[in-house]
Design a protein around this motif. Structure first.
Motif, PDB file in Angstrom:
ATOM      1  N   SER A  42      99.984  46.918  91.715  1.00 38.04           N
ATOM      2  CA  SER A  42      99.478  48.466  92.102  1.00 38.04           C
ATOM      3  C   SER A  42     100.403  49.568  91.871  1.00 38.04           C
ATOM      4  O   SER A  42     101.583  49.335  92.012  1.00 38.04           O
ATOM      5  N   TRP A  55      97.375  56.748  87.547  1.00 35.88           N
ATOM      6  CA  TRP A  55      97.486  56.824  88.904  1.00 35.88           C
ATOM      7  C   TRP A  55      98.038  58.245  89.201  1.00 35.88           C
ATOM      8  O   TRP A  55      97.661  58.936  90.127  1.00 35.88           O
ATOM      9  N   THR A  79      95.115  60.882  87.870  1.00 38.46           N
ATOM     10  CA  THR A  79      94.055  60.485  88.736  1.00 38.46           C
ATOM     11  C   THR A  79      93.800  60.060  90.178  1.00 38.46           C
ATOM     12  O   THR A  79      92.930  60.312  90.912  1.00 38.46           O
ATOM     13  N   GLN A 118      94.022  57.142  91.290  1.00 39.62           N
ATOM     14  CA  GLN A 118      93.377  55.798  91.029  1.00 39.62           C
ATOM     15  C   GLN A 118      94.282  54.804  90.111  1.00 39.62           C
ATOM     16  O   GLN A 118      95.019  55.172  89.057  1.00 39.62           O
TER      17      GLN A 118
END
Length: 365
Positions: A284, A360, A363, A365
């Motif tokens: 992540s 990330w 954006t 995300q």
């Protein structure tokens, strides 16, 4: 009958040999696995494993590996890997304590830094406090640079220590530091005679310096907090609760909120708990951001050593090829775009991880 007795004798010898082999194997396995109290758990460290961990260097220089490095070589390594946090001349930045400064030629002669007792001295530097050159060598070798500890060779470390000592005018600019002359350099450390043993809760005679009895009656029930961060500095570098490591019960005070009215109790009320923040999966973006030590220089919404994530996103928003530009910047490093402090290159990141991180940051995300 004789042949049968002889066969039995041979079988007995064979059984004895097998039993002895099994006993020897059991003894070896026992020594490897540990005490009989915990059979089958753990083992003794191998010599190679001990060598890998046993890298500390004592003040008498036991454990110091062979090698050498010049001041000039150290300057090159410093500017590439250290200056982004500690400044080109060891003056540091607003986050880290200065490395050099506050020492004089007279301090090198006496071995005691006079400015340590001067109330007008603005800040204590590393060279003002450290009494042994082995401490510098050991810490740099095992923990630096911040984003890649244990990546320096012994020769790199000698060179960096030489450069630091030259900043304090402890050694000349053309000096080559090595395992053969480091003991002579120790004799020039500015605070080599400034270390005190007779303080704190013990003395050199082994007698504690406190003799009071513990308070058991009429104890004070109210404790007043005596100091706190001023409002302008409380959240100047981002939320402390988001910057502390996840280890331990507490992550630190939430500096986005007003100061707590009272000291934390046994359960740590008023502090953010590590368990309250879920740990992201390995791939992540948040996990990569922490595992690659990006948070050491970049905060979400405030300038730290480098620009905030929000500022980076705003700068590259709407730019054609912004993703590719930022990915190249992360890989190769650079300076001048956000100020004088350069960003060190991050070649250890794979293309996949850089893509995840940069997307990330741009954006969310």
């Amino acid at each position: 009958m004789f042949k049968l007795d002889k066969l039995f004798a041979r079988l007995a010898l064979l059984s004895l040999a097998v039993f002895s082999a099994q006993l020897t194997y059991a003894q070896i396995a026992q020594s490897i696995q540990g005490p009989t109290k915990f059979p089958g758990i753990g083992r003794n460290a191998t010599p190679a494993e001990v060598i890998a961990w046993d890298i500390d260097v004592r003040p008498d220089f036991k454990g110091l590996p062979k090698g050498s490095g010049s001041v000039a070589q150290g300057q090159v390594i410093w500017e590439a890997k250290c200056a982004s946090c500690h400044g080109v001349f060891g003056e540091s930045n607003e986050i880290f304590t200065p490395i050099a400064g506050g020492t004089t030629i007279d301090d090198v002669k006496t071995g005691k830094v006079a400015s340590l007792g001067d109330r007008k001295q603005p800040q204590r530097t590393t060279l003002m406090k450290v009494p042994t050159v082995s401490t510098l060598w050991d810490y740099i070798y095992r923990a630096m640079p911040w984003n890649a500890p244990r990546s320096l060779t012994p020769d790199d470390t000698y060179a960096l220590v030489a450069f630091i000592l030259s900043l304090g005018e402890i050694i000349p600019d053309d000096f080559v530091l090595s395992n053969t002359n480091i003991a002579d350099v120790q004799k020039k450390m500015p605070n080599r005679n400034g270390m005190s043993l007779n303080h704190g809760f013990w003395s050199v005679n082994g007698k504690p310096d406190i003799n009071a009895q513990a308070c058991m009656n009429n104890c004070v029930k109210f404790v007043q907090i005596g100091s706190e961060l001023p409002d302008f500095a409380r959240n100047a570098h981002g939320n402390i609760a988001e910057q502390n490591r996840l280890y331990g019960p507490y992550r630190g005070s939430d500096t986005t909120k007003p100061p707590i009215a009272k000291l934390p109790g046994a359960t740590g009320e008023g502090l953010a708990h590590a368990a309250d923040t879920p740990v992201a999966t390995t791939k992540s973006p948040a996990a990569l951001f922490k595992s690659q030590n990006c948070s050491a220089c970049h905060a979400p919404n405030a300038k730290l050593v480098g620009p905030s994530i929000a500022a980076i996103a705003a700068k590259y928003q709407g730019q054609g090829g912004g993703q590719e530009k930022l990915m190249a910047k992360v890989k190769n490093g650079g300076s001048g775009v956000w100020g004088a402090i350069p960003m060190p290159p991050q070649p250890q990141l794979s293309d996949e991880d850089r893509t995840i991180l940069v997307r990330w940051m741009l954006t969310g995300q």
